[in-house]
Write an enzyme that holds these catalytic residues in place. Structure first.
Site, PDB file in Angstrom:
ATOM      1  N   ASP A   1       0.854  -1.195   0.000  1.00  0.00           N
ATOM      2  CA  ASP A   1       0.000   0.000   0.000  1.00  0.00           C
ATOM      3  C   ASP A   1       0.883   1.236   0.000  1.00  0.00           C
ATOM      4  O   ASP A   1       2.041   1.178   0.420  1.00  0.00           O
ATOM      5  CB  ASP A   1      -0.928   0.015   1.247  1.00  0.00           C
ATOM      6  CG  ASP A   1      -2.222   0.766   0.989  1.00  0.00           C
ATOM      7  OD1 ASP A   1      -2.146   1.994   0.799  1.00  0.00           O
ATOM      8  OD2 ASP A   1      -3.282   0.137   0.964  1.00  0.00           O
TER       9      ASP A   1
ATOM     10  N   TYR B   1     -13.908   6.174 -13.769  1.00  0.00           N
ATOM     11  CA  TYR B   1     -13.941   4.962 -12.935  1.00  0.00           C
ATOM     12  C   TYR B   1     -14.607   3.824 -13.712  1.00  0.00           C
ATOM     13  O   TYR B   1     -14.105   2.696 -13.725  1.00  0.00           O
ATOM     14  CB  TYR B   1     -14.686   5.252 -11.629  1.00  0.00           C
ATOM     15  CG  TYR B   1     -14.673   4.095 -10.644  1.00  0.00           C
ATOM     16  CD1 TYR B   1     -13.548   3.831  -9.874  1.00  0.00           C
ATOM     17  CD2 TYR B   1     -15.783   3.276 -10.477  1.00  0.00           C
ATOM     18  CE1 TYR B   1     -13.528   2.777  -8.958  1.00  0.00           C
ATOM     19  CE2 TYR B   1     -15.779   2.223  -9.571  1.00  0.00           C
ATOM     20  CZ  TYR B   1     -14.652   1.973  -8.810  1.00  0.00           C
ATOM     21  OH  TYR B   1     -14.632   0.919  -7.910  1.00  0.00           O
TER      22      TYR B   1
ATOM     23  N   ASP C   1       3.658   3.025  -4.337  1.00  0.00           N
ATOM     24  CA  ASP C   1       2.578   3.548  -5.169  1.00  0.00           C
ATOM     25  C   ASP C   1       2.543   2.659  -6.418  1.00  0.00           C
ATOM     26  O   ASP C   1       3.551   2.551  -7.128  1.00  0.00           O
ATOM     27  CB  ASP C   1       2.909   5.010  -5.522  1.00  0.00           C
ATOM     28  CG  ASP C   1       1.827   5.666  -6.356  1.00  0.00           C
ATOM     29  OD1 ASP C   1       1.085   4.958  -7.051  1.00  0.00           O
ATOM     30  OD2 ASP C   1       1.748   6.909  -6.307  1.00  0.00           O
ATOM     31  N   VAL C   2       1.402   2.024  -6.674  1.00  0.00           N
ATOM     32  CA  VAL C   2       1.336   1.067  -7.794  1.00  0.00           C
ATOM     33  C   VAL C   2       1.510   1.741  -9.170  1.00  0.00           C
ATOM     34  O   VAL C   2       1.674   1.059 -10.170  1.00  0.00           O
ATOM     35  CB  VAL C   2       0.021   0.240  -7.802  1.00  0.00           C
ATOM     36  CG1 VAL C   2      -0.057  -0.680  -6.594  1.00  0.00           C
ATOM     37  CG2 VAL C   2      -1.218   1.124  -7.905  1.00  0.00           C
TER      38      VAL C   2
ATOM     39  N   LYS D   1     -12.627   0.323 -14.638  1.00  0.00           N
ATOM     40  CA  LYS D   1     -13.005  -0.992 -14.124  1.00  0.00           C
ATOM     41  C   LYS D   1     -13.448  -1.932 -15.255  1.00  0.00           C
ATOM     42  O   LYS D   1     -13.244  -3.144 -15.172  1.00  0.00           O
ATOM     43  CB  LYS D   1     -14.090  -0.848 -13.050  1.00  0.00           C
ATOM     44  CG  LYS D   1     -13.579  -0.166 -11.778  1.00  0.00           C
ATOM     45  CD  LYS D   1     -12.431  -0.951 -11.133  1.00  0.00           C
ATOM     46  CE  LYS D   1     -11.996  -0.401  -9.797  1.00  0.00           C
ATOM     47  NZ  LYS D   1     -10.902  -1.168  -9.181  1.00  0.00           N
TER      48      LYS D   1
ATOM     49  N   THR E   1     -16.750   0.592   3.010  1.00  0.00           N
ATOM     50  CA  THR E   1     -15.321   0.758   3.298  1.00  0.00           C
ATOM     51  C   THR E   1     -15.035   2.263   3.350  1.00  0.00           C
ATOM     52  O   THR E   1     -15.893   3.072   2.957  1.00  0.00           O
ATOM     53  CB  THR E   1     -14.448   0.158   2.161  1.00  0.00           C
ATOM     54  OG1 THR E   1     -14.642   0.970   0.990  1.00  0.00           O
ATOM     55  CG2 THR E   1     -14.773  -1.289   1.856  1.00  0.00           C
TER      56      THR E   1
ATOM     57  N   ASN F   1      -5.812  -5.033  -5.975  1.00  0.00           N
ATOM     58  CA  ASN F   1      -6.996  -4.446  -5.319  1.00  0.00           C
ATOM     59  C   ASN F   1      -6.903  -2.928  -5.161  1.00  0.00           C
ATOM     60  O   ASN F   1      -7.940  -2.273  -5.065  1.00  0.00           O
ATOM     61  CB  ASN F   1      -7.151  -5.136  -3.949  1.00  0.00           C
ATOM     62  CG  ASN F   1      -8.068  -4.382  -3.022  1.00  0.00           C
ATOM     63  OD1 ASN F   1      -9.291  -4.452  -3.145  1.00  0.00           O
ATOM     64  ND2 ASN F   1      -7.484  -3.618  -2.090  1.00  0.00           N
TER      65      ASN F   1
HETATM   66  N1  LIG Z   1     -16.010  -0.266  -1.659  1.00  0.00           N
HETATM   67  C1  LIG Z   1     -16.763  -0.498  -2.719  1.00  0.00           C
HETATM   68  O1  LIG Z   1     -17.985  -0.288  -2.717  1.00  0.00           O
HETATM   69  C2  LIG Z   1     -16.153  -1.082  -3.961  1.00  0.00           C
HETATM   70  C3  LIG Z   1     -17.014  -1.598  -4.933  1.00  0.00           C
HETATM   71  C4  LIG Z   1     -16.486  -2.137  -6.087  1.00  0.00           C
HETATM   72  C5  LIG Z   1     -15.111  -2.168  -6.258  1.00  0.00           C
HETATM   73  N2  LIG Z   1     -14.297  -1.657  -5.307  1.00  0.00           N
HETATM   74  C6  LIG Z   1     -12.865  -1.715  -5.558  1.00  0.00           C
HETATM   75  O2  LIG Z   1     -12.263  -2.444  -4.516  1.00  0.00           O
HETATM   76  C7  LIG Z   1     -10.920  -1.999  -4.336  1.00  0.00           C
HETATM   77  C8  LIG Z   1     -10.691  -1.675  -2.872  1.00  0.00           C
HETATM   78  O3  LIG Z   1     -11.607  -0.665  -2.505  1.00  0.00           O
HETATM   79  P1  LIG Z   1     -11.951  -0.294  -0.986  1.00  0.00           P
HETATM   80  O4  LIG Z   1     -13.371   0.077  -0.972  1.00  0.00           O
HETATM   81  O5  LIG Z   1     -11.434  -1.339  -0.066  1.00  0.00           O
HETATM   82  O6  LIG Z   1     -11.104   1.063  -0.864  1.00  0.00           O
HETATM   83  P2  LIG Z   1     -10.240   1.711   0.313  1.00  0.00           P
HETATM   84  O7  LIG Z   1     -10.115   3.142  -0.057  1.00  0.00           O
HETATM   85  O8  LIG Z   1     -10.778   1.334   1.647  1.00  0.00           O
HETATM   86  O9  LIG Z   1      -8.832   0.982   0.132  1.00  0.00           O
HETATM   87  C9  LIG Z   1      -8.057   1.173  -1.007  1.00  0.00           C
HETATM   88  C10 LIG Z   1      -6.592   1.061  -0.625  1.00  0.00           C
HETATM   89  O10 LIG Z   1      -5.821   1.230  -1.830  1.00  0.00           O
HETATM   90  C11 LIG Z   1      -4.705   2.057  -1.503  1.00  0.00           C
HETATM   91  N3  LIG Z   1      -4.236   2.747  -2.694  1.00  0.00           N
HETATM   92  C12 LIG Z   1      -4.904   3.676  -3.428  1.00  0.00           C
HETATM   93  N4  LIG Z   1      -4.124   4.120  -4.432  1.00  0.00           N
HETATM   94  C13 LIG Z   1      -2.952   3.451  -4.333  1.00  0.00           C
HETATM   95  C14 LIG Z   1      -1.751   3.485  -5.078  1.00  0.00           C
HETATM   96  N5  LIG Z   1      -1.587   4.310  -6.121  1.00  0.00           N
HETATM   97  N6  LIG Z   1      -0.736   2.662  -4.717  1.00  0.00           N
HETATM   98  C15 LIG Z   1      -0.868   1.839  -3.639  1.00  0.00           C
HETATM   99  N7  LIG Z   1      -1.985   1.781  -2.887  1.00  0.00           N
HETATM  100  C16 LIG Z   1      -3.015   2.582  -3.230  1.00  0.00           C
HETATM  101  C17 LIG Z   1      -5.235   3.029  -0.446  1.00  0.00           C
HETATM  102  O11 LIG Z   1      -4.168   3.632   0.294  1.00  0.00           O
HETATM  103  C18 LIG Z   1      -6.138   2.139   0.373  1.00  0.00           C
HETATM  104  O12 LIG Z   1      -5.441   1.547   1.451  1.00  0.00           O
HETATM  105  C19 LIG Z   1     -10.758  -0.791  -5.270  1.00  0.00           C
HETATM  106  O13 LIG Z   1     -10.109  -1.215  -6.442  1.00  0.00           O
HETATM  107  C20 LIG Z   1     -12.177  -0.366  -5.543  1.00  0.00           C
HETATM  108  O14 LIG Z   1     -12.307   0.304  -6.775  1.00  0.00           O
HETATM  109  C21 LIG Z   1     -14.782  -1.115  -4.155  1.00  0.00           C
END
Ligand SMILES: NC(=O)c1ccc[n+]([C@@H]2O[C@H](COP(=O)([O-])OP(=O)(O)OC[C@H]3O[C@@H](n4cnc5c(N)ncnc54)[C@H](O)[C@@H]3O)[C@@H](O)[C@H]2O)c1
Length: 253
Positions: free
Chosen positions: A37, A154, A61-62, A158, A189, A88
């Site tokens: 992360d 977005y 940073d990815v 996706k 989240t 993720n």
């Molecule tokens: N929460 C939802 O409703 C939902 C629904 C569909 C898909 N998603 C997808 O699930 C995944 C996780 O989402 P979440 O809700 O747990 O989000 P979150 O914001 O709780 O966690 C995301 C994590 O990714 C890290 N991150 C962001 N950019 C980064 C980068 N450039 N390099 C390294 N780390 C990075 C953040 O620091 C964070 O810890 C995402 O890809 C999101 O698009 C979430």
């Protein structure tokens, strides 16, 4: 014997939400976990897992390919193999109509959500090949199966992740590497909570989102983590190039 015993898993975005829950669940089921992360909070997740299991934290940073390359070299040095990659890390990005979005805003969403998946996959594949195979799980979204007017980049990012997963499933099937997309509905989240805070009324916003799901509520991170565990384990050995939709009925309507 856990469902992923002896396997080594890299989880990006492992400091929060879905990624954090996936780290804990994979560890409980016997995997050695690399929490990746850009947020330092990943260190405490790795420390907690290390009390009973095996985990390290790598801050990166990815969107930075050289950091991603170094991270996978570190995984090789520490664990000597790689079996599971959970792509993720993701962001929602700007919420604007297309004609108001700047090039920088568009590129930022694509860099994190699409290029980040590309970089991590690119540097995981050689290690998975030498490990004799593996499973890559790309976290996409229902917003990418169907559209959502508020955040066009977005949606595009996706949808790209879903089809990248199918392309890579074809490319690496002969190497024993499976690649699938995990497609969540709305999950409670920090990503969702912060988006609702930015809009104003969190409670009203949450209720409105819940109403979009026939089951009447949002998902929990663990609902998605169980899907990740299934795709990571050998129980899904015949599953590749698939979308695993876990969405409380969001896309059934
Ligand atoms: N929460 C939802 O409703 C939902 C629904 C569909 C898909 N998603 C997808 O699930 C995944 C996780 O989402 P979440 O809700 O747990 O989000 P979150 O914001 O709780 O966690 C995301 C994590 O990714 C890290 N991150 C962001 N950019 C980064 C980068 N450039 N390099 C390294 N780390 C990075 C953040 O620091 C964070 O810890 C995402 O890809 C999101 O698009 C979430």
């Amino acid at each position: 014997m856990g469902r992923v015993s002896g396997k080594v898993a890299v989880v990006t975005g492992g400091a929060s939400g879905i990624g954090k829950e996936a780290c804990f669940l994979l560890a409980r089921e016997g995997a050695k976990v690399v929490v990746v992360d850009m947020d330092e909070g990943g260190a405490s997740i790795a420390a907690e897992i290390s009390r009973t299991g095996d985990a390290i934290f790598i801050k990166l940073d990815v969107t930075d390919e050289s950091s991603v390359e170094k991270a996978f070299a570190e995984v090789k040095k520490k664990f000597g193999r790689l079996d599971i990659l959970v792509n993720n890390a993701g962001i929602t990005g700007v919420r604007k109509p297309t004609h108001e979005i700047t090039e920088e805003e568009w590129d930022h969403v694509m860099d994190v959500n699409v290029k980040g998946v590309f970089y991590c996959t690119k540097h995981a594949i050689p290690q998975m090949k030498t490990s004799g195979g593996g499973s890559i799980i790309n976290v996409a979204s229902v917003i990418g199966l169907v559209a959502y007017a508020a955040a066009p980049p977005y949606v595009a990012s996706k949808a790209a992740v879903r089809l990248m997963s199918k392309a890579d499933a074809l490319v690496y099937a002969k190497d024993g590497i499976r690649v699938n997309a995990l497609v969540p509905g709305y999950v409670w989240t920090p990503l969702i909570e912060n988006a609702l805070k930015a809009k104003g009324d969190v409670d009203a916003g949450k209720k409105a989102l819940e109403a979009l799901h026939p089951v009447g509520h949002l998902g929990e991170p663990l609902d998605i983590a169980y899907g990740i565990l299934y795709l990571a384990s050998d129980e899904s050995k015949f599953v590749t190039g698939s979308d695993l939709v876990i969405d409380g009925g969001y896309t059934a309507q």
